[in-house]
Design a protein around this motif. Structure first.
Motif, PDB file in Angstrom:
ATOM      1  N   GLU A  46       0.825  -1.210   0.000  1.00  0.00           N
ATOM      2  CA  GLU A  46       0.000   0.000   0.000  1.00  0.00           C
ATOM      3  C   GLU A  46       0.859   1.258   0.000  1.00  0.00           C
ATOM      4  O   GLU A  46       0.557   2.217  -0.707  1.00  0.00           O
ATOM      5  CB  GLU A  46      -0.936  -0.001   1.208  1.00  0.00           C
ATOM      6  N   LYS A  47       1.945   1.277   0.771  1.00  0.00           N
ATOM      7  CA  LYS A  47       2.800   2.464   0.831  1.00  0.00           C
ATOM      8  C   LYS A  47       3.666   2.622  -0.408  1.00  0.00           C
ATOM      9  O   LYS A  47       3.854   3.728  -0.912  1.00  0.00           O
ATOM     10  CB  LYS A  47       3.688   2.408   2.077  1.00  0.00           C
ATOM     11  N   LEU A  48       4.205   1.516  -0.935  1.00  0.00           N
ATOM     12  CA  LEU A  48       5.085   1.597  -2.098  1.00  0.00           C
ATOM     13  C   LEU A  48       4.338   2.016  -3.364  1.00  0.00           C
ATOM     14  O   LEU A  48       4.821   2.848  -4.125  1.00  0.00           O
ATOM     15  CB  LEU A  48       5.765   0.249  -2.347  1.00  0.00           C
ATOM     16  N   PHE A  49       3.183   1.419  -3.602  1.00  0.00           N
ATOM     17  CA  PHE A  49       2.484   1.622  -4.865  1.00  0.00           C
ATOM     18  C   PHE A  49       1.239   2.494  -4.741  1.00  0.00           C
ATOM     19  O   PHE A  49       0.553   2.732  -5.735  1.00  0.00           O
ATOM     20  CB  PHE A  49       2.109   0.268  -5.464  1.00  0.00           C
ATOM     21  N   LYS A  50       0.911   2.937  -3.527  1.00  0.00           N
ATOM     22  CA  LYS A  50      -0.243   3.812  -3.271  1.00  0.00           C
ATOM     23  C   LYS A  50      -1.534   3.218  -3.828  1.00  0.00           C
ATOM     24  O   LYS A  50      -2.245   3.823  -4.628  1.00  0.00           O
ATOM     25  CB  LYS A  50       0.001   5.212  -3.836  1.00  0.00           C
ATOM     26  N   VAL A  51      -1.821   1.982  -3.391  1.00  0.00           N
ATOM     27  CA  VAL A  51      -3.034   1.262  -3.785  1.00  0.00           C
ATOM     28  C   VAL A  51      -3.702   0.717  -2.535  1.00  0.00           C
ATOM     29  O   VAL A  51      -3.142   0.759  -1.443  1.00  0.00           O
ATOM     30  CB  VAL A  51      -2.712   0.091  -4.755  1.00  0.00           C
ATOM     31  N   LYS A  52      -4.913   0.190  -2.683  1.00  0.00           N
ATOM     32  CA  LYS A  52      -5.660  -0.413  -1.585  1.00  0.00           C
ATOM     33  C   LYS A  52      -5.616  -1.929  -1.742  1.00  0.00           C
ATOM     34  O   LYS A  52      -6.028  -2.467  -2.769  1.00  0.00           O
ATOM     35  CB  LYS A  52      -7.110   0.099  -1.600  1.00  0.00           C
ATOM     36  N   VAL A  53      -5.112  -2.621  -0.728  1.00  0.00           N
ATOM     37  CA  VAL A  53      -4.975  -4.079  -0.763  1.00  0.00           C
ATOM     38  C   VAL A  53      -6.215  -4.713  -0.143  1.00  0.00           C
ATOM     39  O   VAL A  53      -6.639  -4.346   0.946  1.00  0.00           O
ATOM     40  CB  VAL A  53      -3.709  -4.525   0.004  1.00  0.00           C
ATOM     41  N   ALA A  54      -6.790  -5.705  -0.842  1.00  0.00           N
ATOM     42  CA  ALA A  54      -7.965  -6.412  -0.340  1.00  0.00           C
ATOM     43  C   ALA A  54      -7.583  -7.706   0.373  1.00  0.00           C
ATOM     44  O   ALA A  54      -8.180  -8.049   1.385  1.00  0.00           O
ATOM     45  CB  ALA A  54      -8.916  -6.719  -1.495  1.00  0.00           C
ATOM     46  N   ASP A  55      -6.581  -8.436  -0.137  1.00  0.00           N
ATOM     47  CA  ASP A  55      -6.232  -9.739   0.425  1.00  0.00           C
ATOM     48  C   ASP A  55      -4.773 -10.060   0.124  1.00  0.00           C
ATOM     49  O   ASP A  55      -4.236  -9.627  -0.894  1.00  0.00           O
ATOM     50  CB  ASP A  55      -7.133 -10.821  -0.182  1.00  0.00           C
ATOM     51  N   VAL A  56      -4.147 -10.830   1.024  1.00  0.00           N
ATOM     52  CA  VAL A  56      -2.767 -11.278   0.837  1.00  0.00           C
ATOM     53  C   VAL A  56      -2.696 -12.770   1.139  1.00  0.00           C
ATOM     54  O   VAL A  56      -3.201 -13.229   2.160  1.00  0.00           O
ATOM     55  CB  VAL A  56      -1.790 -10.522   1.771  1.00  0.00           C
ATOM     56  N   ARG A  57      -2.091 -13.506   0.242  1.00  0.00           N
ATOM     57  CA  ARG A  57      -1.825 -14.933   0.456  1.00  0.00           C
ATOM     58  C   ARG A  57      -0.330 -15.133   0.292  1.00  0.00           C
ATOM     59  O   ARG A  57       0.274 -14.543  -0.601  1.00  0.00           O
ATOM     60  CB  ARG A  57      -2.574 -15.796  -0.548  1.00  0.00           C
ATOM     61  N   VAL A  58       0.247 -15.958   1.149  1.00  0.00           N
ATOM     62  CA  VAL A  58       1.692 -16.199   1.084  1.00  0.00           C
ATOM     63  C   VAL A  58       1.981 -17.693   0.985  1.00  0.00           C
ATOM     64  O   VAL A  58       1.170 -18.521   1.400  1.00  0.00           O
ATOM     65  CB  VAL A  58       2.428 -15.618   2.315  1.00  0.00           C
ATOM     66  N   MET A  59       3.136 -18.000   0.399  1.00  0.00           N
ATOM     67  CA  MET A  59       3.572 -19.389   0.316  1.00  0.00           C
ATOM     68  C   MET A  59       5.096 -19.430   0.321  1.00  0.00           C
ATOM     69  O   MET A  59       5.750 -18.484  -0.115  1.00  0.00           O
ATOM     70  CB  MET A  59       3.025 -20.065  -0.931  1.00  0.00           C
ATOM     71  N   HIS A  60       5.631 -20.513   0.857  1.00  0.00           N
ATOM     72  CA  HIS A  60       7.068 -20.736   0.858  1.00  0.00           C
ATOM     73  C   HIS A  60       7.420 -21.582  -0.357  1.00  0.00           C
ATOM     74  O   HIS A  60       6.804 -22.617  -0.600  1.00  0.00           O
ATOM     75  CB  HIS A  60       7.500 -21.461   2.130  1.00  0.00           C
ATOM     76  N   VAL A  61       8.412 -21.135  -1.113  1.00  0.00           N
ATOM     77  CA  VAL A  61       8.861 -21.859  -2.298  1.00  0.00           C
ATOM     78  C   VAL A  61      10.215 -22.472  -1.966  1.00  0.00           C
ATOM     79  O   VAL A  61      11.154 -21.756  -1.616  1.00  0.00           O
ATOM     80  CB  VAL A  61       8.973 -20.921  -3.513  1.00  0.00           C
ATOM     81  N   LEU A  62      10.308 -23.791  -2.041  1.00  0.00           N
ATOM     82  CA  LEU A  62      11.557 -24.476  -1.737  1.00  0.00           C
ATOM     83  C   LEU A  62      12.549 -24.304  -2.874  1.00  0.00           C
ATOM     84  O   LEU A  62      12.172 -24.322  -4.052  1.00  0.00           O
ATOM     85  CB  LEU A  62      11.301 -25.965  -1.497  1.00  0.00           C
ATOM     86  N   GLY A  63      13.823 -24.146  -2.512  1.00  0.00           N
ATOM     87  CA  GLY A  63      14.876 -24.008  -3.505  1.00  0.00           C
ATOM     88  C   GLY A  63      15.091 -25.305  -4.269  1.00  0.00           C
ATOM     89  O   GLY A  63      15.014 -26.392  -3.700  1.00  0.00           O
ATOM     90  N   LYS A  64      15.373 -25.188  -5.560  1.00  0.00           N
ATOM     91  CA  LYS A  64      15.582 -26.367  -6.391  1.00  0.00           C
ATOM     92  C   LYS A  64      17.007 -26.898  -6.218  1.00  0.00           C
ATOM     93  O   LYS A  64      17.941 -26.137  -5.978  1.00  0.00           O
ATOM     94  CB  LYS A  64      15.373 -26.009  -7.857  1.00  0.00           C
ATOM     95  N   LYS A  65      17.150 -28.195  -6.384  1.00  0.00           N
ATOM     96  CA  LYS A  65      18.476 -28.800  -6.361  1.00  0.00           C
ATOM     97  C   LYS A  65      19.110 -28.599  -7.736  1.00  0.00           C
ATOM     98  O   LYS A  65      18.469 -28.829  -8.765  1.00  0.00           O
ATOM     99  CB  LYS A  65      18.383 -30.288  -6.031  1.00  0.00           C
ATOM    100  N   LYS A  66      20.364 -28.171  -7.732  1.00  0.00           N
ATOM    101  CA  LYS A  66      21.079 -27.916  -8.978  1.00  0.00           C
ATOM    102  C   LYS A  66      22.393 -28.683  -8.962  1.00  0.00           C
ATOM    103  O   LYS A  66      23.013 -28.874  -7.919  1.00  0.00           O
ATOM    104  CB  LYS A  66      21.375 -26.414  -9.142  1.00  0.00           C
TER     105      LYS A  66
END
Length: 95
Positions: free
Chosen positions: A44-64
């Motif tokens: 909201e502060k960075l882009f000056k918009v109104k946020v309705a919802d936030v969903r988060v997820m953890h992404v595991l690092g790939k093996k290389k």
């Protein structure tokens, strides 16, 4: 934590572009220690918009593999932010 440390970058993929056009959702790579409230306030502060919802997820690092040694990329956190009707992030529109 400062807002520039919370939101690292906007993720631009085919899936994120379709979600942005259909349901006004934006994908971000965020700090692993940030919670939903901090992410919402930062967007909201960075882009000056109104946020309705936030969903988060953890992404595991790939093996290389490099030669005969195996390594692993760092794990990271992804946030899917749904904006209120009428709000848009102009930076992400041209990409």
């Amino acid at each position: 934590m400062e807002i520039h440390q919370i939101v690292k970058k906007i993720l631009v993929t085919e899936k994120s572009t379709v979600a942005r056009d259909k349901s006004n959702k934006y994908f971000f790579e965020v700090n692993r220690n940030a919670n939903k409230v901090e992410i919402s306030e930062a967007v909201e502060k960075l882009f000056k918009v109104k946020v309705a919802d936030v969903r988060v997820m953890h992404v595991l690092g790939k093996k290389k593999r490099t030669g005969r040694t195996m390594g692993q990329k760092s794990s990271w956190k992804k946030a899917i932010v749904t904006l209120a009707a009428g709000s848009r992030i102009e930076i992400a529109e041209g990409v």
